[in-house]
Design a protein around this motif. Structure first.
Motif, PDB file in Angstrom:
ATOM      1  N   ILE A  83       0.854  -1.191   0.000  1.00  0.00           N
ATOM      2  CA  ILE A  83       0.000   0.000   0.000  1.00  0.00           C
ATOM      3  C   ILE A  83       0.888   1.238   0.000  1.00  0.00           C
ATOM      4  O   ILE A  83       1.638   1.493   0.940  1.00  0.00           O
ATOM      5  N   PHE A  84       0.779   1.996  -1.082  1.00  0.00           N
ATOM      6  CA  PHE A  84       1.548   3.228  -1.294  1.00  0.00           C
ATOM      7  C   PHE A  84       0.577   4.378  -1.084  1.00  0.00           C
ATOM      8  O   PHE A  84      -0.323   4.599  -1.885  1.00  0.00           O
ATOM      9  N   ASP A  85       0.760   5.106   0.016  1.00  0.00           N
ATOM     10  CA  ASP A  85      -0.173   6.190   0.342  1.00  0.00           C
ATOM     11  C   ASP A  85       0.339   7.522  -0.196  1.00  0.00           C
ATOM     12  O   ASP A  85       1.441   7.958   0.135  1.00  0.00           O
ATOM     13  N   THR A  86      -0.472   8.176  -1.020  1.00  0.00           N
ATOM     14  CA  THR A  86      -0.088   9.462  -1.605  1.00  0.00           C
ATOM     15  C   THR A  86      -0.989  10.609  -1.138  1.00  0.00           C
ATOM     16  O   THR A  86      -1.177  11.596  -1.826  1.00  0.00           O
ATOM     17  N   THR A  87      -1.553  10.451   0.068  1.00  0.00           N
ATOM     18  CA  THR A  87      -2.394  11.501   0.639  1.00  0.00           C
ATOM     19  C   THR A  87      -1.656  12.826   0.743  1.00  0.00           C
ATOM     20  O   THR A  87      -2.220  13.892   0.472  1.00  0.00           O
ATOM     21  N   LEU A  88      -0.394  12.774   1.127  1.00  0.00           N
ATOM     22  CA  LEU A  88       0.381  13.993   1.346  1.00  0.00           C
ATOM     23  C   LEU A  88       0.912  14.606   0.055  1.00  0.00           C
ATOM     24  O   LEU A  88       1.456  15.713   0.081  1.00  0.00           O
ATOM     25  N   ARG A  89       0.758  13.919  -1.063  1.00  0.00           N
ATOM     26  CA  ARG A  89       1.186  14.466  -2.347  1.00  0.00           C
ATOM     27  C   ARG A  89      -0.018  14.657  -3.270  1.00  0.00           C
ATOM     28  O   ARG A  89      -0.513  15.762  -3.445  1.00  0.00           O
ATOM     29  N   ASP A  90      -0.550  13.599  -3.810  1.00  0.00           N
ATOM     30  CA  ASP A  90      -1.697  13.738  -4.709  1.00  0.00           C
ATOM     31  C   ASP A  90      -2.927  14.202  -3.940  1.00  0.00           C
ATOM     32  O   ASP A  90      -3.716  15.014  -4.418  1.00  0.00           O
ATOM     33  N   GLY A  91      -3.101  13.697  -2.717  1.00  0.00           N
ATOM     34  CA  GLY A  91      -4.245  14.116  -1.914  1.00  0.00           C
ATOM     35  C   GLY A  91      -4.223  15.595  -1.606  1.00  0.00           C
ATOM     36  O   GLY A  91      -5.253  16.265  -1.602  1.00  0.00           O
ATOM     37  N   GLU A  92      -3.030  16.137  -1.351  1.00  0.00           N
ATOM     38  CA  GLU A  92      -2.900  17.549  -1.028  1.00  0.00           C
ATOM     39  C   GLU A  92      -3.245  18.433  -2.217  1.00  0.00           C
ATOM     40  O   GLU A  92      -3.495  19.629  -2.066  1.00  0.00           O
ATOM     41  N   GLN A  93      -3.246  17.851  -3.429  1.00  0.00           N
ATOM     42  CA  GLN A  93      -3.575  18.626  -4.618  1.00  0.00           C
ATOM     43  C   GLN A  93      -5.084  18.812  -4.796  1.00  0.00           C
ATOM     44  O   GLN A  93      -5.518  19.453  -5.752  1.00  0.00           O
ATOM     45  N   SER A  94      -5.890  18.283  -3.872  1.00  0.00           N
ATOM     46  CA  SER A  94      -7.310  18.597  -3.866  1.00  0.00           C
ATOM     47  C   SER A  94      -7.486  20.084  -3.600  1.00  0.00           C
ATOM     48  O   SER A  94      -6.768  20.648  -2.769  1.00  0.00           O
ATOM     49  N   PRO A  95      -8.420  20.736  -4.288  1.00  0.00           N
ATOM     50  CA  PRO A  95      -8.643  22.170  -4.014  1.00  0.00           C
ATOM     51  C   PRO A  95      -8.919  22.409  -2.535  1.00  0.00           C
ATOM     52  O   PRO A  95      -9.803  21.790  -1.951  1.00  0.00           O
ATOM     53  N   GLY A  96      -8.139  23.283  -1.937  1.00  0.00           N
ATOM     54  CA  GLY A  96      -8.341  23.628  -0.534  1.00  0.00           C
ATOM     55  C   GLY A  96      -7.688  22.706   0.457  1.00  0.00           C
ATOM     56  O   GLY A  96      -7.813  22.904   1.663  1.00  0.00           O
ATOM     57  N   ALA A  97      -6.946  21.681  -0.013  1.00  0.00           N
ATOM     58  CA  ALA A  97      -6.373  20.696   0.908  1.00  0.00           C
ATOM     59  C   ALA A  97      -4.906  20.944   1.207  1.00  0.00           C
ATOM     60  O   ALA A  97      -4.246  20.097   1.792  1.00  0.00           O
ATOM     61  N   GLY A 151      -7.927  13.778  -3.658  1.00  0.00           N
ATOM     62  CA  GLY A 151      -6.954  13.922  -4.728  1.00  0.00           C
ATOM     63  C   GLY A 151      -7.476  14.824  -5.827  1.00  0.00           C
ATOM     64  O   GLY A 151      -8.555  15.416  -5.718  1.00  0.00           O
ATOM     65  N   GLU A 152      -6.703  14.914  -6.911  1.00  0.00           N
ATOM     66  CA  GLU A 152      -7.076  15.744  -8.055  1.00  0.00           C
ATOM     67  C   GLU A 152      -8.491  15.428  -8.546  1.00  0.00           C
ATOM     68  O   GLU A 152      -8.895  14.269  -8.592  1.00  0.00           O
ATOM     69  N   ARG A 153      -9.219  16.465  -8.907  1.00  0.00           N
ATOM     70  CA  ARG A 153     -10.557  16.349  -9.510  1.00  0.00           C
ATOM     71  C   ARG A 153     -11.482  15.486  -8.639  1.00  0.00           C
ATOM     72  O   ARG A 153     -11.807  15.877  -7.530  1.00  0.00           O
ATOM     73  N   ALA A 154     -11.871  14.305  -9.118  1.00  0.00           N
ATOM     74  CA  ALA A 154     -12.785  13.441  -8.367  1.00  0.00           C
ATOM     75  C   ALA A 154     -12.058  12.564  -7.360  1.00  0.00           C
ATOM     76  O   ALA A 154     -12.684  11.763  -6.672  1.00  0.00           O
ATOM     77  N   VAL A 161       4.476   2.526   1.978  1.00  0.00           N
ATOM     78  CA  VAL A 161       5.172   3.688   1.430  1.00  0.00           C
ATOM     79  C   VAL A 161       4.326   4.933   1.671  1.00  0.00           C
ATOM     80  O   VAL A 161       3.111   4.910   1.481  1.00  0.00           O
ATOM     81  N   ILE A 162       4.980   6.012   2.095  1.00  0.00           N
ATOM     82  CA  ILE A 162       4.319   7.313   2.211  1.00  0.00           C
ATOM     83  C   ILE A 162       4.942   8.250   1.190  1.00  0.00           C
ATOM     84  O   ILE A 162       6.147   8.520   1.242  1.00  0.00           O
ATOM     85  N   GLU A 163       4.136   8.719   0.237  1.00  0.00           N
ATOM     86  CA  GLU A 163       4.628   9.737  -0.683  1.00  0.00           C
ATOM     87  C   GLU A 163       4.427  11.089   0.008  1.00  0.00           C
ATOM     88  O   GLU A 163       3.303  11.585   0.127  1.00  0.00           O
ATOM     89  N   ALA A 164       5.533  11.668   0.456  1.00  0.00           N
ATOM     90  CA  ALA A 164       5.465  12.821   1.356  1.00  0.00           C
ATOM     91  C   ALA A 164       5.286  14.148   0.634  1.00  0.00           C
ATOM     92  O   ALA A 164       4.967  15.147   1.261  1.00  0.00           O
ATOM     93  N   GLY A 165       5.499  14.186  -0.673  1.00  0.00           N
ATOM     94  CA  GLY A 165       5.324  15.439  -1.394  1.00  0.00           C
ATOM     95  C   GLY A 165       6.093  15.468  -2.694  1.00  0.00           C
ATOM     96  O   GLY A 165       6.614  14.455  -3.175  1.00  0.00           O
ATOM     97  N   PHE A 166       6.177  16.669  -3.267  1.00  0.00           N
ATOM     98  CA  PHE A 166       6.832  16.938  -4.549  1.00  0.00           C
ATOM     99  C   PHE A 166       7.931  17.962  -4.240  1.00  0.00           C
ATOM    100  O   PHE A 166       7.686  19.171  -4.294  1.00  0.00           O
ATOM    101  N   PRO A 167       9.128  17.527  -3.855  1.00  0.00           N
ATOM    102  CA  PRO A 167      10.136  18.441  -3.294  1.00  0.00           C
ATOM    103  C   PRO A 167      10.445  19.676  -4.128  1.00  0.00           C
ATOM    104  O   PRO A 167      10.681  20.752  -3.571  1.00  0.00           O
ATOM    105  N   ILE A 168      10.442  19.569  -5.454  1.00  0.00           N
ATOM    106  CA  ILE A 168      10.796  20.712  -6.293  1.00  0.00           C
ATOM    107  C   ILE A 168       9.676  21.751  -6.346  1.00  0.00           C
ATOM    108  O   ILE A 168       9.904  22.904  -6.742  1.00  0.00           O
ATOM    109  N   ALA A 169       8.474  21.389  -5.925  1.00  0.00           N
ATOM    110  CA  ALA A 169       7.317  22.263  -6.094  1.00  0.00           C
ATOM    111  C   ALA A 169       7.428  23.551  -5.291  1.00  0.00           C
ATOM    112  O   ALA A 169       7.002  24.615  -5.742  1.00  0.00           O
TER     113      ALA A 169
END
Length: 513
Positions: A9-23, A236-239, A44-52
């Motif tokens: 289980i690769f959790d991307t709440t902190l990266r893709d999830g954070e890209q939700s509007p307002g999140a 996450g993004e969109r829906a 796995v925790i995807e912690a973010g997009f470092p270059i962003a």
């Protein structure tokens, strides 16, 4: 009986999830969620997009430095600058640091976004993976928009990046376009046509634009995928993305036809869901599978009778299996620090001594106003006192007068950039007057998109919970506030949104799957 295979289980709440509007989250908020994900025992925790942004880089770095259990991933485009930046944040996790690099492979992306030929895409992907592999053997490559990529070319790219050093290959349904039979066929095709496919773990990352993210992920697992990328509450993004709680509980509940398991401690699912809602202000819909308020509720008489006789007549899993206790009333005004601290720990909060004391003082004040304190009240206390600490703007005091004959008037005093300011305005109602006054004090140009009010628990003494959505220059944020006085809760939510907006506007736009 088939052998039980473990799915990562690769959790991307902190990266893709954070890209939700307002999140958008602060570094401390990300760290709090990361600690809870560690309790959940994701792989796995995807912690973010470092270059962003500097904030994203620092968040990935702090999570890599602090957490000791799961692998920590950072996303980066397939170019030297991104990859170098990602490793500089991830290196503190040593062998647990995963560089996750990506490049689009579909015709539409190659033509309109990348403006690259097939060979250029292959060369760029291979060069990116090789550079990442120079830092660590833990390299993941994602073929962006893989679900709409021609299969022979997708197989060619996958084979090339595995040869270059990728040890995880991710196949994203970037725009949520496929249906389960189609997506499963893509995975089977790659398993059959990629010469070196056994040299890498095959992963999937599904979006929910057609409401099929979980179904597509399960179809991929049945077809041979070994890792599922997902988010808490499906944000996450969109829906949104594939919902972690749904895919994990589906694998746990249907062992009869799905001979798979995960390492997730499912008893922490509910606490993780609640923490994320508290941090982001994005509430879970009542009929949401697994973690919605109605997921284990029964109103129909036939259903109630069946459950009283035998729970399995209408419940395919137990509330306890996701950490949902039957008795939510745990504290009152006579409760001490020990019981308070223990319950916060059970809910997934790890607070330092200073934060715990502030939360306890607020709890005692609320307990004097309410007869019963529920878990939802504790979530609101943490949201207001700890996670939602005002930054640039802070409410000092306010007074509102309103009635059937009087013009609604709000007098608000705020601390703005360390200085006290006060103003009073008339509005069409008490909330409108309050918002107008705050807007005047802060000189904000943000537009109010939505305003919602609800009771956190039952009863006339319940705390009111308000959520506002603000927009400025195309950026949207959610603000949340709670207080027994609904007008004060409204002011807190509006100010919370303004603080979030101030942070969001500083962040750079980041790429996504």
């Amino acid at each position: 009986m088939q052998d039980i295979k473990s799915i990562k289980i690769f959790d991307t709440t902190l990266r893709d999830g954070e890209q939700s509007p307002g999140a958008s989250m602060t570094i401390d908020e990300k760290l709090r969620i990361a600690f809870q994900l560690e309790k959940l025992n994701v792989d796995v925790i995807e912690a973010g997009f470092p270059i962003a942004s500097e904030g994203d880089f620092e968040a990935v770095k702090r999570i890599a430095q602090t957490l000791k259990g799961p692998e920590i991933s950072g996303l980066c485009r397939a170019n030297d600058k991104d990859i170098d930046c990602a490793w500089n944040a991830l290196k503190y996790a040593e062998e647990r640091g995963r560089i996750h690099t990506f490049l689009a492979t579909s015709d539409i992306h190659m033509k309109y976004k990348l403006k690259m030929s097939e060979q250029q895409v292959i060369d760029t992907a291979v060069a990116g993976v090789r550079r990442a592999a120079g830092y660590t053997a833990n390299v993941e490559f994602s073929a962006e928009d893989a679900a709409r990529t021609r299969l022979p070319f997708l197989a060619q790219v996958v084979e090339a990046v595995i040869d270059a050093g990728a040890r995880v290959i991710n196949i994203p349904d970037t725009v949520g376009y496929t249906i389960p039979s189609e997506f499963g066929a893509i995975i089977r095709y790659l398993k059959q046509h990629v010469r070196n496919i056994d040299g890498a773990i095959l992963s999937v990352h599904c979006h929910n634009d057609l409401g099929l993210a979980v179904a597509n992920s399960l179809a991929a697992v049945e077809a041979g995928a070994e890792q599922v990328e997902c988010t808490i509450n499906g944000i996450g993004e969109r829906a949104g993305n594939c919902s972690l709680e749904e895919v994990v509980m589906a694998l746990r509940t249907r062992h009869d036809i799905l001979p798979f398991t995960t390492r997730v401690n499912t008893e922490h699912i509910y606490a993780t869901s609640k923490l994320l809602s508290t941090v982001t202000g994005i509430m879970v819909q009542p009929n949401k599978a697994i973690v919605g308020a109605n997921a284990f509720a029964h109103e129909a008489g036939i259903h109630q009778h069946g459950v009283m006789m035998e729970k399995t007549t209408y419940e395919i899993m137990t509330p306890e299996s996701i950490g949902l206790t039957q008795n939510k009333l745990v504290l009152g005004k006579h409760s001490g620090r020990h019981a308070f601290n223990q319950r916060l720990d059970e809910l997934g909060y790890s607070l330092n001594k200073e934060d715990m004391e502030r939360a306890f003082v607020r709890f005692k004040a609320l307990a004097d106003q309410k007869k019963e304190i529920f878990d939802e009240d504790l979530d609101a206390i943490i949201a207001d006192e700890i996670i939602r600490i005002p930054e640039r703007y802070k409410l000092v005091q306010m007074n509102v007068s309103s009635g059937s004959f009087a013009a609604p008037t709000a007098t608000v005093e705020m601390e703005i950039d360390g200085k006290l300011r006060k103003a009073a305005l008339i509005g069409s109602g008490p909330v409108d007057a309050t918002f107008r006054t705050i807007k005047k004090l802060t000189k904000s140009q943000a537009g109010l998109l939505s305003f919602t009010v609800g009771a956190i628990t039952g009863g006339t003494d319940a705390q009111g919970e308000c959520t506002v959505r603000l927009e400025l220059d195309g950026r949207e944020v959610l603000g949340q506030g709670a207080h027994p006085d609904i007008i004060v809760a409204s002011a807190k939510a509006y100010i919370n949104a303004l603080n979030k907006l101030a942070t969001v506007m500083k962040k750079k736009a980041s790429a996504h799957f």
